[in-house]
Design a protein around this motif. Structure first.
Motif, short mmCIF file in Angstrom:
data_model
loop_
_atom_site.label_atom_id
_atom_site.label_comp_id
_atom_site.label_asym_id
_atom_site.label_seq_id
_atom_site.Cartn_x
_atom_site.Cartn_y
_atom_site.Cartn_z
N ILE A 274 -156.03 -41.39 -28.74
CA ILE A 274 -155.49 -41.25 -30.11
C ILE A 274 -154.05 -40.76 -30.04
O ILE A 274 -153.15 -41.31 -30.70
CB ILE A 274 -156.38 -40.32 -30.96
CG1 ILE A 274 -157.77 -40.97 -31.15
CG2 ILE A 274 -155.74 -40.03 -32.32
CD1 ILE A 274 -158.79 -40.10 -31.87
N ARG A 275 -153.80 -39.74 -29.19
CA ARG A 275 -152.43 -39.23 -29.03
C ARG A 275 -151.51 -40.30 -28.48
O ARG A 275 -150.36 -40.42 -28.89
CB ARG A 275 -152.42 -38.04 -28.05
CG ARG A 275 -152.89 -36.75 -28.64
CD ARG A 275 -152.55 -35.59 -27.70
NE ARG A 275 -153.49 -34.52 -27.91
CZ ARG A 275 -154.54 -34.28 -27.12
NH1 ARG A 275 -154.77 -35.03 -26.05
NH2 ARG A 275 -155.35 -33.27 -27.39
N GLN A 276 -152.01 -41.07 -27.52
CA GLN A 276 -151.19 -42.09 -26.85
C GLN A 276 -150.65 -43.12 -27.84
O GLN A 276 -149.53 -43.62 -27.70
CB GLN A 276 -152.03 -42.76 -25.74
CG GLN A 276 -151.28 -43.75 -24.87
CD GLN A 276 -150.10 -43.14 -24.13
OE1 GLN A 276 -150.10 -41.96 -23.81
NE2 GLN A 276 -149.05 -43.94 -23.91
N ASP A 301 -163.10 -33.17 -40.43
CA ASP A 301 -162.05 -33.49 -41.38
C ASP A 301 -160.67 -33.10 -40.81
O ASP A 301 -160.48 -31.96 -40.37
CB ASP A 301 -162.33 -32.70 -42.67
CG ASP A 301 -161.80 -33.44 -43.88
OD1 ASP A 301 -161.80 -34.68 -43.85
OD2 ASP A 301 -161.41 -32.77 -44.85
N GLY A 302 -159.73 -34.04 -40.81
CA GLY A 302 -158.37 -33.72 -40.38
C GLY A 302 -158.13 -33.72 -38.88
O GLY A 302 -157.01 -33.59 -38.41
N GLU A 303 -159.20 -33.87 -38.11
CA GLU A 303 -159.07 -33.80 -36.65
C GLU A 303 -158.23 -34.95 -36.08
O GLU A 303 -157.37 -34.75 -35.23
CB GLU A 303 -160.48 -33.82 -36.03
CG GLU A 303 -160.57 -33.23 -34.65
CD GLU A 303 -162.00 -33.26 -34.10
OE1 GLU A 303 -162.13 -33.30 -32.87
OE2 GLU A 303 -162.96 -33.27 -34.90
N VAL A 304 -158.50 -36.17 -36.57
CA VAL A 304 -157.77 -37.35 -36.10
C VAL A 304 -156.28 -37.22 -36.45
O VAL A 304 -155.41 -37.50 -35.62
CB VAL A 304 -158.37 -38.65 -36.69
CG1 VAL A 304 -157.46 -39.85 -36.41
CG2 VAL A 304 -159.75 -38.91 -36.10
N LEU A 305 -155.99 -36.75 -37.66
CA LEU A 305 -154.59 -36.58 -38.08
C LEU A 305 -153.87 -35.59 -37.16
O LEU A 305 -152.71 -35.81 -36.79
CB LEU A 305 -154.52 -36.08 -39.53
CG LEU A 305 -154.90 -37.09 -40.62
CD1 LEU A 305 -154.72 -36.45 -42.00
CD2 LEU A 305 -154.07 -38.35 -40.54
N THR A 306 -154.55 -34.52 -36.78
CA THR A 306 -153.96 -33.52 -35.88
C THR A 306 -153.59 -34.15 -34.54
O THR A 306 -152.50 -33.93 -34.02
CB THR A 306 -154.94 -32.34 -35.68
OG1 THR A 306 -155.28 -31.81 -36.96
CG2 THR A 306 -154.32 -31.25 -34.83
N LEU A 307 -154.51 -34.95 -34.00
CA LEU A 307 -154.25 -35.61 -32.71
C LEU A 307 -153.08 -36.59 -32.82
O LEU A 307 -152.23 -36.67 -31.93
CB LEU A 307 -155.51 -36.34 -32.23
CG LEU A 307 -156.68 -35.45 -31.79
CD1 LEU A 307 -157.96 -36.27 -31.67
CD2 LEU A 307 -156.36 -34.74 -30.48
N LEU A 308 -153.05 -37.35 -33.92
CA LEU A 308 -151.96 -38.31 -34.14
C LEU A 308 -150.62 -37.57 -34.23
O LEU A 308 -149.61 -37.99 -33.67
CB LEU A 308 -152.19 -39.12 -35.41
CG LEU A 308 -153.32 -40.16 -35.37
CD1 LEU A 308 -153.63 -40.67 -36.76
CD2 LEU A 308 -152.98 -41.32 -34.44
N GLY A 311 -149.36 -36.45 -30.86
CA GLY A 311 -148.74 -37.54 -30.11
C GLY A 311 -147.27 -37.73 -30.46
O GLY A 311 -146.50 -38.30 -29.69
N LEU A 312 -146.88 -37.24 -31.65
CA LEU A 312 -145.49 -37.39 -32.11
C LEU A 312 -144.62 -36.20 -31.69
O LEU A 312 -143.46 -36.11 -32.05
CB LEU A 312 -145.46 -37.54 -33.64
CG LEU A 312 -146.05 -38.86 -34.18
CD1 LEU A 312 -146.25 -38.77 -35.68
CD2 LEU A 312 -145.17 -40.05 -33.82
#
Length: 365
Positions: A274-276, A301-308, A311-312
């Motif tokens: 996800i970060r990549q 909730d919000g976990e995927v957004l945190t990983l994304l 990555g930035l």
């Protein structure tokens, strides 16, 4: 004519018989394959064969005349079903190649992807290798042994064998946008290989390539291009690092003043995957809109957004990052901010709804 074959297609987008959709949803497994093979109106079956179905219950058929493997790359869905490395994933995908009809069947393999190229050793039939580079060592060796190869030369797709060669100009294949979209050139070469293996007439192959228009009907979510308010809009269902890298390479050939991207990620991918995705995007886009979608797949909730967002962290290009809950709202926001000469890449998750939404917006202008 009367010798036209009626084609049954089962893939991620549904089941189609002679271009008529008879089932929707992800139909890339053995059940859909059997439905097509049992269908009385089908003369030729084209079956997408996904990893999940292979692991659960195998192929859904005994033999195939042609097996096509386009890429494994870094792998996708790793960490699921005891498949943890790209090599292990390749061993699963190789099942299709192992079940090619002995003697008469073909495997059509990407010579430039080492994990795909090595599947040739497991093929009971013959092999057609394709690669952009005609000097690719795997392809060159195959060619020197008078086997069939497909490569690019002077903006032509060249299909070469002992008894001569056929050339198709890229500028006549709309899918490749005049030869500027590399991954579509590779897809076109793979398609040529499949048709060649089936012994189709070259005029038929050429007609198929020159007549195929990639839009939301024929290839939903596969690099669908729109012009919206004099800006370039691209919708794509890419959701792994290799796909995103391919999209960035394609977009590098499209001039634009400013680039924005709208992205979420499926929660069932590993943190690192996800970060990549945003790591790649952060070096290629000025603005990133992150959205949380329906596809949380077991994440909080919000976990995927945190990983994304992580990555930035060291993004070379991205100046602005925003977070929005809801795919439709995120797409709407991105389109509202689009200006003349800009480019926006929308990585869709709910393919049908989002493409419908984009089509409506574009129609309204």
């Amino acid at each position: 004519g009367n010798d036209d074959k009626r084609v049954g297609l089962a893939c991620t987008d549904g089941v189609y018989i002679d271009d008529q959709c008879i089932d929707t949803g992800d139909c890339s497994g053995p059940v859909s394959a059997r439905n097509i093979l049992f269908h009385p109106d089908v003369d030729a079956a084209v079956l997408e064969t996904a990893r999940g179905g292979l692991l659960r219950e195998g192929l859904g058929f005994d033999r195939n005349d042609v097996a096509v493997v386009t890429n494994i790359g870094m792998g996708d869905h790793l960490g699921m079903g005891y498949v943890n490395t790209a090599e292990e994933l390749a061993a699963v995908k190789r099942i299709v190649v192992q079940n090619v009809t002995p003697g008469t069947g073909y495997a059509v393999l990407n010579a430039a992807d080492p994990l795909v190229a090595s599947m040739a050793d497991h093929c009971p039939g013959a092999v057609i290798f394709f690669a952009l580079d005609k000097h690719n060592p795997v392809l060159a060796l195959h060619r020197s042994q008078h086997q069939r190869v497909i490569y690019i030369d002077n903006n032509f797709i060249v299909a070469s064998a002992e008894d001569g060669e056929h050339r198709i100009p890229l500028k006549e294949i709309p899918l490749t946008k005049n030869g500027s979209i590399t991954f579509q050139i590779e897809n076109a070469m793979a398609a040529v290989g499949a048709c060649w293996a089936l012994g189709l007439d070259w005029s038929v192959i050429q007609k198929g390539l020159t007549g195929f228009v990639n839009n939301t009907q024929t290839a939903p979510g596969r690099f669908n291009l729109f012009n919206y308010r004099n800006a370039t809009l691209i919708a794509d269902y890419g959701h792994n690092p290799d796909a995103i890298q391919a999209l960035v390479s394609a977009i590098d050939n499209i001039p634009s003043k400013k680039r924005s991207v709208v992205i979420s990620a499926a929660g069932d991918r590993r943190d690192e995957d996800i970060r990549q995705q945003t790591r790649i995007l952060g070096d290629a886009f000025d603005e990133v809109v992150l959205y949380q979608d329906k596809c949380q797949r077991g994440r909080a909730d919000g976990e995927v957004l945190t990983l994304l967002r992580e990555g930035l962290g060291n993004a070379k290009r991205t100046q602005k990052v925003s977070e929005i809950v809801g795919e439709a709202i995120a797409i709407d926001a991105a389109l509202s901010n689009l200006e003349d000469g800009e480019l926006c890449l929308i990585l869709v998750d709910q393919v049908e709804q989002s493409l419908g939404q984009i089509n409506n917006r574009v129609a309204l202008g």
